[in-house]
Design an enzyme around this catalytic site. Structure first.
Site, PDB file in Angstrom:
ATOM      1  N   HIS A 207      -1.119   0.839  35.267  1.00  0.00           N
ATOM      2  CA  HIS A 207      -1.123   0.465  33.843  1.00  0.00           C
ATOM      3  C   HIS A 207      -0.234  -0.736  33.556  1.00  0.00           C
ATOM      4  O   HIS A 207      -0.440  -1.446  32.582  1.00  0.00           O
ATOM      5  CB  HIS A 207      -0.786   1.673  32.980  1.00  0.00           C
ATOM      6  CG  HIS A 207      -1.949   2.610  32.916  1.00  0.00           C
ATOM      7  ND1 HIS A 207      -2.059   3.698  33.746  1.00  0.00           N
ATOM      8  CD2 HIS A 207      -3.100   2.560  32.205  1.00  0.00           C
ATOM      9  CE1 HIS A 207      -3.204   4.296  33.516  1.00  0.00           C
ATOM     10  NE2 HIS A 207      -3.860   3.636  32.587  1.00  0.00           N
ATOM     11  N   GLU A 449     -14.263  10.290  34.968  1.00  0.00           N
ATOM     12  CA  GLU A 449     -13.240   9.713  35.858  1.00  0.00           C
ATOM     13  C   GLU A 449     -12.664  10.754  36.806  1.00  0.00           C
ATOM     14  O   GLU A 449     -11.744  10.472  37.563  1.00  0.00           O
ATOM     15  CB  GLU A 449     -12.138   9.026  35.050  1.00  0.00           C
ATOM     16  CG  GLU A 449     -11.519   9.859  33.959  1.00  0.00           C
ATOM     17  CD  GLU A 449     -10.506   9.089  33.105  1.00  0.00           C
ATOM     18  OE1 GLU A 449     -10.067   8.004  33.504  1.00  0.00           O
ATOM     19  OE2 GLU A 449     -10.163   9.603  32.025  1.00  0.00           O
ATOM     20  N   ASP A 473      -9.581   5.696  37.666  1.00  0.00           N
ATOM     21  CA  ASP A 473      -9.227   7.055  38.074  1.00  0.00           C
ATOM     22  C   ASP A 473     -10.294   7.670  38.966  1.00  0.00           C
ATOM     23  O   ASP A 473      -9.969   8.423  39.884  1.00  0.00           O
ATOM     24  CB  ASP A 473      -8.998   7.938  36.839  1.00  0.00           C
ATOM     25  CG  ASP A 473      -7.593   7.744  36.294  1.00  0.00           C
ATOM     26  OD1 ASP A 473      -6.658   7.663  37.101  1.00  0.00           O
ATOM     27  OD2 ASP A 473      -7.443   7.660  35.059  1.00  0.00           O
ATOM     28  N   CYS A 520     -15.596   1.340  31.905  1.00  0.00           N
ATOM     29  CA  CYS A 520     -14.434   0.731  31.244  1.00  0.00           C
ATOM     30  C   CYS A 520     -13.246   0.621  32.178  1.00  0.00           C
ATOM     31  O   CYS A 520     -12.155   0.257  31.754  1.00  0.00           O
ATOM     32  CB  CYS A 520     -14.071   1.482  29.967  1.00  0.00           C
ATOM     33  SG  CYS A 520     -13.586   3.177  30.261  1.00  0.00           S
TER      34      CYS A 520
HETATM   35  C1  PEP Z   1      -9.989   4.421  34.122  1.00  0.00           C
HETATM   36  O1  PEP Z   1      -9.432   5.392  34.650  1.00  0.00           O
HETATM   37  O2  PEP Z   1     -10.812   3.698  34.716  1.00  0.00           O
HETATM   38  C2  PEP Z   1      -9.683   4.053  32.730  1.00  0.00           C
HETATM   39  C3  PEP Z   1     -10.356   3.133  32.088  1.00  0.00           C
HETATM   40  O3  PEP Z   1      -8.633   4.681  32.138  1.00  0.00           O
HETATM   41  P1  PEP Z   1      -7.107   4.324  32.423  1.00  0.00           P
HETATM   42  O4  PEP Z   1      -7.081   3.074  33.240  1.00  0.00           O
HETATM   43  O5  PEP Z   1      -6.446   4.171  31.090  1.00  0.00           O
HETATM   44  O6  PEP Z   1      -6.636   5.526  33.177  1.00  0.00           O
HETATM   45 MG    MG Z   2      -8.307   6.801  33.442  1.00  0.00          MG
END
Ligand code: PEP
Ligand code: MG
Length: 599
Positions: A207, A449, A473, A520
């Site tokens: 993140h 995910e 994920d 996403c």
């Molecule tokens: C993902 O896991 O691909 C996602 C978009 O969520 P995050 O990156 O916030 O875990």
């Molecule tokens: Mg995620």
């Protein structure tokens, strides 16, 4: 080994000034390093030899106690007139801990008996105490644990004369060099002065890396030892596109990179001609290109890069860097602002996904051995129903102002969906009774995910209006690779046959049940994977706004049938390495300019 890598290795051997990590956010910057030490509690233990040394340390501790109390009283006075009294009472509770005789005596005894310096004794004692509170398992007492940790850090900082570094206070243009930056640290950065950052740890989908892209500042993570090599004030070059950092560059390096920087910026500018063109393949397949955002400051970028809406709003960032939980009214105001700015395009709001590497600063989650597999995201929400309902009510209320959709993260099975739907109905009933308007037909979707959800996607598709695949994920959990661990980042490959097979399963499940499927995760904004995603028939790609124009350029030059051909051709390979090489060659043939630096 390709030529580029060979030349890198040669230079590393020659002067040890060039480090290679993971390019987390593209672009080139040249600037002065600012060292960020994030942990006031990390110091080495000093052994004491004489009685005089012991007395001196006890004295230092007592002075630090007085200073800490003065600081807290000052803070309390500041908070006296605030409407919400929670923070005021938290400070009160912390002063009580600071004055606790037992704690003070324990620390003094530790200095005397273990013959160690005051800071280490405070660390020792408060950590021990904090563990006892944590293990009691009582929610109220767990909160006291946070207060004890906080008090421990404050006393230690005062003993050492260290100020807690706050990145928002940096005044001069600089590049942050840190062992690690938490998403909370990065959310605090002022991009007017922070040109970029480099860290020892982290991978491309951590993140912290996602935040660097959101802030549009170049960044390289996973450099392993950059904090050992750089001194504050050193000039460094950061090439976020190639994942390279050059420390104390030569005149030759500076010239080479100034040129590269110019070229890179020129290429970026040229992409803007695609802004108002449709994201459509030459044979007429439209794929929606939307933006991911973390902060509302990014709203202008969403429009600037021509996104067709917001496909993922990571709302957990609303909860970071604050002491109290956000109220329904605060949530509502933020969501209303977002939808009013983006309307008539849609906005998908994801309910909080706290946990994993995104944690609250003060309202701590319970300590877990495996937080990524722990009480995070929807699991946390279904346990802390009040926190969840506050957010649901706010999203519903904002849905009266435009096309809002709700997305639920980390779904592992059907039971969670049924529970969520019941809570959503409850929230709708409450709002109806209170005469507050909302869209009763608001669309709900789930993140796919977790491999269990992907496997039963056909069942889940019957319960929701859309899927959004979180590849960050999904890859982490399917391949058992920690997405923030730089030591295994080489194994993190979206082109692993298992991932491709799962993606196919999910798309088929969605389409045969008449719902759309989006991606996403970071994979959506990476041009290398685009033919695969087009070939699979993904309806929507949601990505960092900065990636949209480049992706659109490629969408407009590759036909759907060519993409089908590429997906089919992938069947001949058995390993992710073969698949990746094949994709790289294909893309290099078609788009030499974009893929020039790829081996
Ligand atoms: C993902 O896991 O691909 C996602 C978009 O969520 P995050 O990156 O916030 O875990
Ligand atoms: Mg995620």
């Amino acid at each position: 080994m390709n030529n580029h890598e060979e030349s890198l290795n040669y230079r590393i051997k020659k002067n040890d000034l060039l480090l290679k990590g993971v390019g987390a956010s593209p672009g080139i910057i040249i600037g002065k390093a600012f060292m960020f030490y994030d942990d006031a509690m990390s110091m080495s233990v000093v052994s004491l030899a004489t009685e005089a040394e012991i007395n001196e340390e006890i004295n230092r501790f007592k002075q630090a106690l007085i200073k800490s109390k003065q600081q807290l009283l000052k803070l309390k006075r500041k908070l006296e007139h605030m409407k919400h009294k929670e923070a005021y009472y938290i400070i009160d509770a912390q002063i009580l801990i600071l004055e606790d005789r037992l704690l003070i005596e324990n620390i003094i005894t530790t200095i005397k008996e273990k013959k160690i310096d005051a800071a280490s004794a405070v660390k020792d004692t408060t950590r021990g105490l904090s563990k006892i509170f944590n293990d009691l398992g009582d929610a109220y007492l767990k909160e006291r644990k946070t207060d004890i940790d906080y008090i421990g850090e404050r006393i230690v900082a005062n003993i050492l004369g260290r100020k807690h570094q706050d990145l928002s206070t940096i005044k001069e243009k600089s590049i942050i060099v840190a062992h690690n930056l938490s998403p909370a640290d990065t959310a605090n950065l002022d991009v007017g002065v922070v040109m970029g950052f480099v860290t020892n740890v982290g991978g491309n989908t951590s993140h912290t890396a996602i935040m660097a892209r959101a802030l549009e500042i170049p960044s390289v993570v996973g450099l392993k030892k950059v904090t050992q090599e750089v001194n504050s004030g050193d000039t460094i070059i950061v090439d976020g596109t190639m994942g390279v950092v050059i420390i104390r560059p030569t005149a030759e390096n500076l010239e080479e990179y100034s040129e590269k920087k110019q070229k890179y910026e020129q290429l970026g500018k040229e992409l803007f001609k695609y802004k108002n063109l449709p994201a459509e393949t030459p044979d007429g397949f439209h794929v929606k290109l939307l933006a991911n955002i973390e902060l509302i400051e990014e709203l202008s970028s969403v429009l600037e890069y021509g996104a067709e809406g917001i496909g993922l709003y990571r709302t957990e960032f609303i909860y970071l860097n604050r002491k109290e939980l956000p109220t329904e009214e605060e949530h509502f105001k933020i969501y209303k602002k977002v939808i009013k700015k983006i309307s008539p395009y849609p906005v998908t709001i994801r309910t909080i996904d706290l946990g994993g590497d995104k944690f609250l600063s003060h309202i701590d989650l319970a300590e877990e051995i495996n937080p990524v597999l722990g009480l995070r995201a929807i699991r946390f929400c279904l346990k802390e129903v009040n926190i969840f309902k506050t957010q649901l009510r706010a999203i519903l209320r904002a849905s009266a102002f435009g096309e809002l959709k709700i997305l639920f993260p980390m779904i592992s099975g059907m039971q969670e969906i049924l529970q969520i739907k019941a809570l959503l109905e409850e929230a709708k009933d409450e709002l109806t009774k209170e005469n507050l308007s909302f869209n009763p037909d608001i669309k709900i979707g789930i993140m796919i995910e977790i491999p269990s959800a992907a496997t039963i996607a056909d069942m889940l598709a019957k319960e929701v209006d859309f899927f959004s695949i979180g590849t960050n994920d999904l890859i982490q959990y399917t391949l058992a690779i920690d997405r923030v661990n730089e030591h295994v980042s080489y194994l993190y490959n979206p082109l692993h046959p298992a991932i491709i097979r799962l993606l196919k399963t999910i798309v088929e499940a969605a389409h045969s049940n008449g719902i759309e499927v989006a991606i996403c995760g970071e994979m959506a904004g990476e041009p290398l994977y685009l033919p695969l995603l087009l070939g699979l028939g993904i309806n929507q790609l949601s990505m960092n706004p900065q990636c949209i124009l480049k992706i659109k350029k490629i969408v407009r030059s590759i036909t759907r049938s060519e993409s089908h051909g590429i997906v089919k051709a992938l069947d001949q390979f058995k390993t992710d390495v073969e698949m990746e090489n094949f994709m790289k060659q294909e893309m290099k043939k078609r788009f030499p300019e974009e893929f020039i630096s790829i081996n």
